[in-house]
Write a protein that holds these residues in place. Structure first.
Motif, PDB file in Angstrom:
ATOM      1  N   CYS A  21      -9.563   0.050  -0.295  1.00 18.14           N
ATOM      2  CA  CYS A  21      -9.603   0.571  -1.652  1.00 18.14           C
ATOM      3  C   CYS A  21     -10.925   1.298  -1.884  1.00 18.14           C
ATOM      4  O   CYS A  21     -11.978   0.859  -1.433  1.00 18.14           O
ATOM      5  N   SER A  23     -12.168   1.910  -4.960  1.00 22.00           N
ATOM      6  CA  SER A  23     -12.750   1.470  -6.222  1.00 22.00           C
ATOM      7  C   SER A  23     -13.923   0.525  -5.965  1.00 22.00           C
ATOM      8  O   SER A  23     -13.854  -0.341  -5.087  1.00 22.00           O
ATOM      9  N   THR A  41      -1.673   3.621  -2.012  1.00 24.26           N
ATOM     10  CA  THR A  41      -2.582   3.324  -3.110  1.00 24.26           C
ATOM     11  C   THR A  41      -2.779   1.813  -3.137  1.00 24.26           C
ATOM     12  O   THR A  41      -1.936   1.061  -2.649  1.00 24.26           O
ATOM     13  N   THR A  47      -5.637   2.478  -7.209  1.00 23.81           N
ATOM     14  CA  THR A  47      -6.480   3.638  -6.919  1.00 23.81           C
ATOM     15  C   THR A  47      -6.234   4.072  -5.478  1.00 23.81           C
ATOM     16  O   THR A  47      -5.691   3.308  -4.669  1.00 23.81           O
TER      17      THR A  47
END
Length: 76
Positions: A21, A23, A41, A47
């Motif tokens: 990820c 993020s 995602t 994200t």
């Protein structure tokens, strides 16, 4: 004589293609061969994810190719 110590078998590890990820506050990741999309995602925060490598225990996925879309890049 009985011993309470468990003897743990060492699990072999290998460099594995993963998606991580992007993020800041999320630690989500998945193995590439268990992803349903070519560019997935994050399942936790939704994200985008980026490709990378991790040292992980060997694990065999016996399912067919799970990626239904043939878009994006393959990191395998």
């Amino acid at each position: 004589m009985y011993s309470r110590k468990k003897v743990f078998e060492e699990i072999p590890e290998e460099m594995t293609a993963v998606w991580s990820c992007t993020s800041e506050g999320c630690n989500g990741w998945m193995r590439d061969n268990f992803a349903f999309e070519t560019v997935p995602t994050c399942g936790l925060c939704h994200t985008p994810m980026e490709s990378g490598m991790k040292m992980l225990p060997q694990l065999v996925n016996t399912s067919r190719d799970q990626k239904s879309l043939r878009k994006g890049v393959s990191i395998g």
